[in-house]
Design an enzyme around this catalytic site. Structure first.
Site, PDB file in Angstrom:
ATOM      1  N   CYS A   2      64.871  54.597  61.743  1.00 16.14           N
ATOM      2  CA  CYS A   2      63.920  55.848  62.496  1.00 16.14           C
ATOM      3  C   CYS A   2      62.155  55.161  62.781  1.00 16.14           C
ATOM      4  O   CYS A   2      62.126  54.376  62.221  1.00 16.14           O
ATOM      5  CB  CYS A   2      64.020  56.995  61.783  1.00 16.14           C
ATOM      6  SG  CYS A   2      65.627  57.665  61.679  1.00 16.14           S
ATOM      7  N   ARG A  27      63.246  52.332  68.245  1.00 19.05           N
ATOM      8  CA  ARG A  27      63.437  52.391  67.249  1.00 19.05           C
ATOM      9  C   ARG A  27      64.834  53.518  66.719  1.00 19.05           C
ATOM     10  O   ARG A  27      65.489  53.940  65.651  1.00 19.05           O
ATOM     11  CB  ARG A  27      62.609  52.327  65.600  1.00 19.05           C
ATOM     12  CG  ARG A  27      61.808  52.193  65.580  1.00 19.05           C
ATOM     13  CD  ARG A  27      60.744  51.601  64.686  1.00 19.05           C
ATOM     14  NE  ARG A  27      61.359  51.885  63.073  1.00 19.05           N
ATOM     15  CZ  ARG A  27      61.542  50.730  62.584  1.00 19.05           C
ATOM     16  NH1 ARG A  27      61.141  49.321  62.867  1.00 19.05           N
ATOM     17  NH2 ARG A  27      61.668  51.298  61.638  1.00 19.05           N
ATOM     18  N   TRP A  74      67.086  58.087  64.469  1.00 15.26           N
ATOM     19  CA  TRP A  74      68.052  57.390  65.092  1.00 15.26           C
ATOM     20  C   TRP A  74      69.485  57.498  64.014  1.00 15.26           C
ATOM     21  O   TRP A  74      69.282  57.304  62.660  1.00 15.26           O
ATOM     22  CB  TRP A  74      68.092  55.814  64.897  1.00 15.26           C
ATOM     23  CG  TRP A  74      69.075  54.877  65.094  1.00 15.26           C
ATOM     24  CD1 TRP A  74      69.661  54.509  64.084  1.00 15.26           C
ATOM     25  CD2 TRP A  74      70.026  54.909  66.619  1.00 15.26           C
ATOM     26  NE1 TRP A  74      70.856  53.602  64.541  1.00 15.26           N
ATOM     27  CE2 TRP A  74      71.252  53.890  66.064  1.00 15.26           C
ATOM     28  CE3 TRP A  74      69.686  54.772  68.231  1.00 15.26           C
ATOM     29  CZ2 TRP A  74      71.759  53.184  67.532  1.00 15.26           C
ATOM     30  CZ3 TRP A  74      70.528  54.351  68.674  1.00 15.26           C
ATOM     31  CH2 TRP A  74      71.612  53.605  68.083  1.00 15.26           C
ATOM     32  N   ASN A  98      62.703  57.113  57.073  1.00 13.60           N
ATOM     33  CA  ASN A  98      63.751  56.446  57.640  1.00 13.60           C
ATOM     34  C   ASN A  98      64.232  55.299  57.011  1.00 13.60           C
ATOM     35  O   ASN A  98      63.618  55.802  56.128  1.00 13.60           O
ATOM     36  CB  ASN A  98      63.007  55.481  57.942  1.00 13.60           C
ATOM     37  CG  ASN A  98      63.136  54.556  59.299  1.00 13.60           C
ATOM     38  OD1 ASN A  98      63.939  53.988  59.313  1.00 13.60           O
ATOM     39  ND2 ASN A  98      62.407  53.530  58.897  1.00 13.60           N
ATOM     40  N   GLY A  99      65.654  56.082  56.861  1.00 10.29           N
ATOM     41  CA  GLY A  99      66.807  55.113  55.736  1.00 10.29           C
ATOM     42  C   GLY A  99      67.100  55.454  55.109  1.00 10.29           C
ATOM     43  O   GLY A  99      68.152  56.388  55.911  1.00 10.29           O
ATOM     44  N   GLU A 480      82.988  34.116  70.050  1.00  7.75           N
ATOM     45  CA  GLU A 480      82.402  34.823  70.424  1.00  7.75           C
ATOM     46  C   GLU A 480      80.718  33.679  70.620  1.00  7.75           C
ATOM     47  O   GLU A 480      79.560  34.279  71.508  1.00  7.75           O
ATOM     48  CB  GLU A 480      81.896  35.380  69.148  1.00  7.75           C
ATOM     49  CG  GLU A 480      79.845  36.207  68.413  1.00  7.75           C
ATOM     50  CD  GLU A 480      79.815  37.714  69.971  1.00  7.75           C
ATOM     51  OE1 GLU A 480      81.242  37.725  70.397  1.00  7.75           O
ATOM     52  OE2 GLU A 480      78.878  37.696  69.658  1.00  7.75           O
ATOM     53  N   LYS A 484      78.260  34.398  73.883  1.00  7.64           N
ATOM     54  CA  LYS A 484      76.952  34.124  73.632  1.00  7.64           C
ATOM     55  C   LYS A 484      76.733  32.762  74.729  1.00  7.64           C
ATOM     56  O   LYS A 484      75.585  33.789  75.840  1.00  7.64           O
ATOM     57  CB  LYS A 484      76.379  34.540  72.058  1.00  7.64           C
ATOM     58  CG  LYS A 484      76.556  35.021  71.315  1.00  7.64           C
ATOM     59  CD  LYS A 484      75.910  36.781  71.497  1.00  7.64           C
ATOM     60  CE  LYS A 484      76.593  37.386  72.274  1.00  7.64           C
ATOM     61  NZ  LYS A 484      77.317  38.410  71.740  1.00  7.64           N
ATOM     62  N   GLU A 487      77.412  34.935  77.813  1.00  7.78           N
ATOM     63  CA  GLU A 487      76.336  36.051  78.999  1.00  7.78           C
ATOM     64  C   GLU A 487      74.510  35.450  79.020  1.00  7.78           C
ATOM     65  O   GLU A 487      73.974  36.040  80.712  1.00  7.78           O
ATOM     66  CB  GLU A 487      76.336  37.390  77.587  1.00  7.78           C
ATOM     67  CG  GLU A 487      77.479  37.529  77.315  1.00  7.78           C
ATOM     68  CD  GLU A 487      76.822  38.634  76.823  1.00  7.78           C
ATOM     69  OE1 GLU A 487      77.230  38.393  75.451  1.00  7.78           O
ATOM     70  OE2 GLU A 487      77.118  39.785  76.863  1.00  7.78           O
ATOM     71  N   HIS A 503      96.807  21.205  73.189  1.00  8.74           N
ATOM     72  CA  HIS A 503      97.672  21.701  73.903  1.00  8.74           C
ATOM     73  C   HIS A 503      97.351  21.515  75.593  1.00  8.74           C
ATOM     74  O   HIS A 503      97.322  22.738  76.398  1.00  8.74           O
ATOM     75  CB  HIS A 503      98.693  22.700  72.766  1.00  8.74           C
ATOM     76  CG  HIS A 503      99.230  22.681  72.015  1.00  8.74           C
ATOM     77  ND1 HIS A 503     100.104  22.057  72.065  1.00  8.74           N
ATOM     78  CD2 HIS A 503      98.639  22.782  70.384  1.00  8.74           C
ATOM     79  CE1 HIS A 503     100.368  22.286  70.117  1.00  8.74           C
ATOM     80  NE2 HIS A 503      99.655  22.488  70.262  1.00  8.74           N
ATOM     81  N   LYS A 602      73.920  47.190  79.101  1.00  9.84           N
ATOM     82  CA  LYS A 602      73.892  47.521  77.824  1.00  9.84           C
ATOM     83  C   LYS A 602      75.436  47.957  77.210  1.00  9.84           C
ATOM     84  O   LYS A 602      76.447  47.757  75.636  1.00  9.84           O
ATOM     85  CB  LYS A 602      72.977  48.083  76.823  1.00  9.84           C
ATOM     86  CG  LYS A 602      73.302  48.452  75.292  1.00  9.84           C
ATOM     87  CD  LYS A 602      72.883  46.747  74.533  1.00  9.84           C
ATOM     88  CE  LYS A 602      72.933  46.376  73.331  1.00  9.84           C
ATOM     89  NZ  LYS A 602      73.636  45.127  72.572  1.00  9.84           N
TER      90      LYS A 602
HETATM   91  O1  M6R Z   1      79.155  48.773  73.143  1.00 14.65           O
HETATM   92  P1  M6R Z   1      80.817  48.356  72.827  1.00 14.65           P
HETATM   93  O2  M6R Z   1      80.601  47.390  71.342  1.00 14.65           O
HETATM   94  O3  M6R Z   1      81.889  48.732  72.953  1.00 14.65           O
HETATM   95  O4  M6R Z   1      81.047  47.161  73.750  1.00 14.65           O
HETATM   96  C1  M6R Z   1      81.621  45.489  74.274  1.00 14.65           C
HETATM   97  C2  M6R Z   1      81.281  45.066  75.038  1.00 14.65           C
HETATM   98  O5  M6R Z   1      81.361  45.519  76.022  1.00 14.65           O
HETATM   99  C3  M6R Z   1      79.705  44.326  74.799  1.00 14.65           C
HETATM  100  O6  M6R Z   1      80.673  43.738  73.068  1.00 14.65           O
HETATM  101  C4  M6R Z   1      79.902  42.872  75.357  1.00 14.65           C
HETATM  102  O7  M6R Z   1      80.667  41.846  75.324  1.00 14.65           O
HETATM  103  C5  M6R Z   1      78.664  42.356  75.103  1.00 14.65           C
HETATM  104  N1  M6R Z   1      77.521  42.288  76.064  1.00 14.65           N
HETATM  105  C6  M6R Z   1      78.168  40.905  74.174  1.00 14.65           C
HETATM  106  O8  M6R Z   1      77.226  40.489  73.629  1.00 14.65           O
END
Ligand code: M6R
Length: 607
Positions: A2, A27, A74, A98-99, A480, A484, A487, A503, A602
């Site tokens: 927060c 925050r 938050w 906050n905490g 992952e 990353k 993306e 394979h 996001k």
């Molecule tokens: O909010 P969510 O965890 O449900 O989102 C899922 C994906 O859209 C999310 O993880 C996306 O792949 C990210 N941009 C990964 O960095």
């Protein structure tokens, strides 16, 4: 996470508090409030939702006074609502926090038994009552009453309190959540972060763990929990406001990568029961004995967390787990029913595919537990229960700290289920719980050791393709790592189970294709080295992710990025860190918009 602000001085407090909160909105932003002490006593204004709502209330009814506190929330305990918004009041005392106060339930029960009434579901409100109680019991000062309260609470806090009966001062304390004092000319500020006060002063004191401070317009008096006076250096801030908001980091993503040890510690706090070798899922009891299986559903990075969750839960509880992409599950007439536990994972709690999967699973009679970072978002609301990650708002579109916080939540579920299934005996549980508790410290050590990877990024920024390979718990990390990189650097990347290379994917290797090999010491290590040798024989460039001090691996790689040793089940907390940093460094070297990469959002609230 927060945002907190406080002001005492000659000016009207309200505009200063609001401007400070605006700077701290990153925050948290699910509710906001201020308390201002002036000629009309303490005026408290609170509003659910973003700061604009509070500003509209203030415009109608501007509070007057030259001392005040403000908060942007938050949510962690208690849904976002006006009643749960801070400040919380008891008697003449108003508190912002906050905490997480871990032992708020027994304290609340004791205070209720003593006749005190609560107006919110928060852990914070008990602190206002404890301070008020101490004052009524004769504490000689507001700061001493705060100390009496602090001796009763466990957990993480930046706490700020004011009292109508103690005009002209604000008291505050810090333990594991940030708090900064700003020293102006005849005015003093408090905030969780420096951007909130940069307009007014650049002279600040960063409070340390256990510090207690009494603030007046003339300055700040620091002491410890026992009242012993303390001295802390005054620092001059040279960052501009935008830099300060990112904690001095150039991007939110980098800040969030470095926040991971804190995010994990906060997610484990109060739930990882060291002495009982158990995990408390905050009221969501799972009896594995009646379960047919566990189904983990999610999208994107959260799906990768689910893949690791399968290892954790199967390893601890010996219950079969399946992992599915939420976007596939919802459309394939899934076999799911009352004998299944469905765990859905979503950082945002709003992903349309995951929400639809929750509805599908519940319609077929399954019990659904959500893991989410956003309190009261759609997915937790649609589920039977929720375990929140306490990572704080994640601003960078590429998920980092929420991913590892999800792993922490899954590890808690695994321990909880393992203990109740009888499959995780006391000795193994003690070991796992102890190792999990050490994880934030190991993550800090890893992040400090890795450096900024700028040189590596310069070498690889023009690569057209990247491969990531790993085995066991590090196979999802290979996926992952590839996600990353795609993306934010827009480089084509694929993650593979290392044993699958022969394979098919090995056909892609030729001179100079970078291959990231996840090879920490542990089960499968020798096998990964054999896969690495296959790549080397075809002239691939190898970036190894290995255990500190592994000379054998270093001899086989073009570059090695090292992490501390950890048991296989918990290695993903560490092996993902160099991959996050590497993607970040390459994206920066390419001049990309790291925090808002092209074509991505996001929260994906469309199908
Ligand atoms: O909010 P969510 O965890 O449900 O989102 C899922 C994906 O859209 C999310 O993880 C996306 O792949 C990210 N941009 C990964 O960095």
């Amino acid at each position: 996470m927060c945002g907190i602000v406080g002001y005492v001085g000659p000016q009207q407090a309200t505009p200063i508090l609001i401007a400070g909160l605006r700077r701290l909105e990153y925050r948290g932003y699910d509710s906001a409030g201020i308390a201002v002490v002036g000629p009309r006593g303490t005026q408290v204004l609170r509003c659910q939702g973003k700061l604009a709502g509070l500003e509209a209330m203030i415009a109608r009814e501007p509070p007057e006074g030259t001392l005040g506190i403000g908060h942007t929330r938050w949510a962690t305990h208690g849904r976002p609502s006006e009643a749960n918004a801070h400040p919380h009041k008891a008697g003449g005392v108003s508190v912002i926090h906050n905490g997480i106060i871990e032992n708020y339930l027994p304290l609340r029960a004791r205070l209720q038994a003593a006749g005190r009434k609560f107006a919110s579901e928060t852990d914070t409100e008990i602190v206002a009552h404890l301070i008020d109680e101490a004052l009524l019991a004769g504490a000689p000062s507001l700061v001493e009453a705060l100390r009496v309260a602090l001796r009763q609470v466990h957990g993480a806090y930046a706490l700020v309190a004011i009292s109508e009966k103690h005009p002209g001062q604000i008291v505050a304390a810090k333990n594991a959540s940030p708090l900064v004092v700003g020293l102006g000319q005849g005015e003093t500020f408090l905030a969780s972060d420096v951007p909130a006060m940069l307009e007014h002063t650049r002279e600040v004191i960063f409070l340390d763990e256990g510090d207690v401070v009494a603030v007046t317009a003339e300055g700040a008096t620091l002491s410890d929990l026992d009242g012993k006076p303390l001295a802390r250096p005054v620092r001059t801030i040279t960052w501009d406001a935008a830099q300060a908001e990112k904690g001095g980091y150039p991007h939110f993503m980098l800040k969030e990568i470095f926040e991971q040890p804190r995010a994990i510690a906060d997610t484990l706090r109060g739930r990882l029961l060291l002495e009982a070798h158990d995990a408390d899922l905050e009221g969501f009891e799972i009896d594995p004995r009646g379960l047919r299986r566990v189904l983990l559903l999610a999208c994107g990075t959260s799906y990768h967390a689910g893949l690791i969750g399968k290892f954790l839960i199967e390893g601890a509880a010996r219950i079969p787990c399946e992992v599915d992409l939420a976007s596939e599950f919802r459309y394939r007439d899934p076999v799911v029913g009352p004998e299944d536990l469905v765990i859905v994972i979503s950082q945002s709690g709003e992903t349309a595919d995951t929400l639809a999967a929750v509805k599908e699973a519940r319609a077929r009679g399954a019990r659904v537990l959500a893991i989410s970072n956003v309190v009261d978002s759609a997915i937790p609301r649609a589920s039977n229960g929720v375990l929140y990650t306490h990572a704080g708002p994640e601003i960078g579109v590429a998920s980092t700290k929420c991913f590892t916080a999800q792993l922490a939540a899954l590890a808690l579920i695994a321990i909880h289920m393992g203990r109740r299934s009888g499959q995780l005996g006391p000795e193994a549980a003690t070991k796992l719980v102890g190792e999990l508790a050490l994880t934030p410290t190991k993550m800090t050590e890893a992040l400090e050791g890795l450096g900024d990877l700028k040189q590596l990024a310069r070498e690889y920024r023009y690569a057209r393709d990247f491969l990531f390979i790993g085995r066991g718990t590090n196979y999802p990390i290979a996926l992952e790592g590839a996600l990353k990189l795609k993306e934010i650097s827009y480089i084509h990347a694929e993650g593979y189970a290392a044993g699958e290379m022969k394979h098919g994917p090995i056909a892609l290797i030729d001179d100079g294709v970078p291959v990231v090999v996840l090879a920490p010491r542990g089960p499968g290590y020798e096998k990964v080295l054999s896969n690495l040798a296959e790549v080397r024989a075809r002239n691939g460039h190898i970036i190894g992710i290995g255990t500190q001090g592994d000379a054998q691996l270093a001899g086989l790689c073009d570059r090695v990025l090292s992490i501390p040793d950890a048991p296989a089940a918990l290695q993903p907390f560490l092996t993902v860190l160099p991959l996050q940093l590497m993607s970040y460094a390459i994206a920066v070297a390419k001049g990309n918009d790291v925090d808002q990469p092209r074509n991505l959002a996001k929260s994906v609230t469309v199908e």
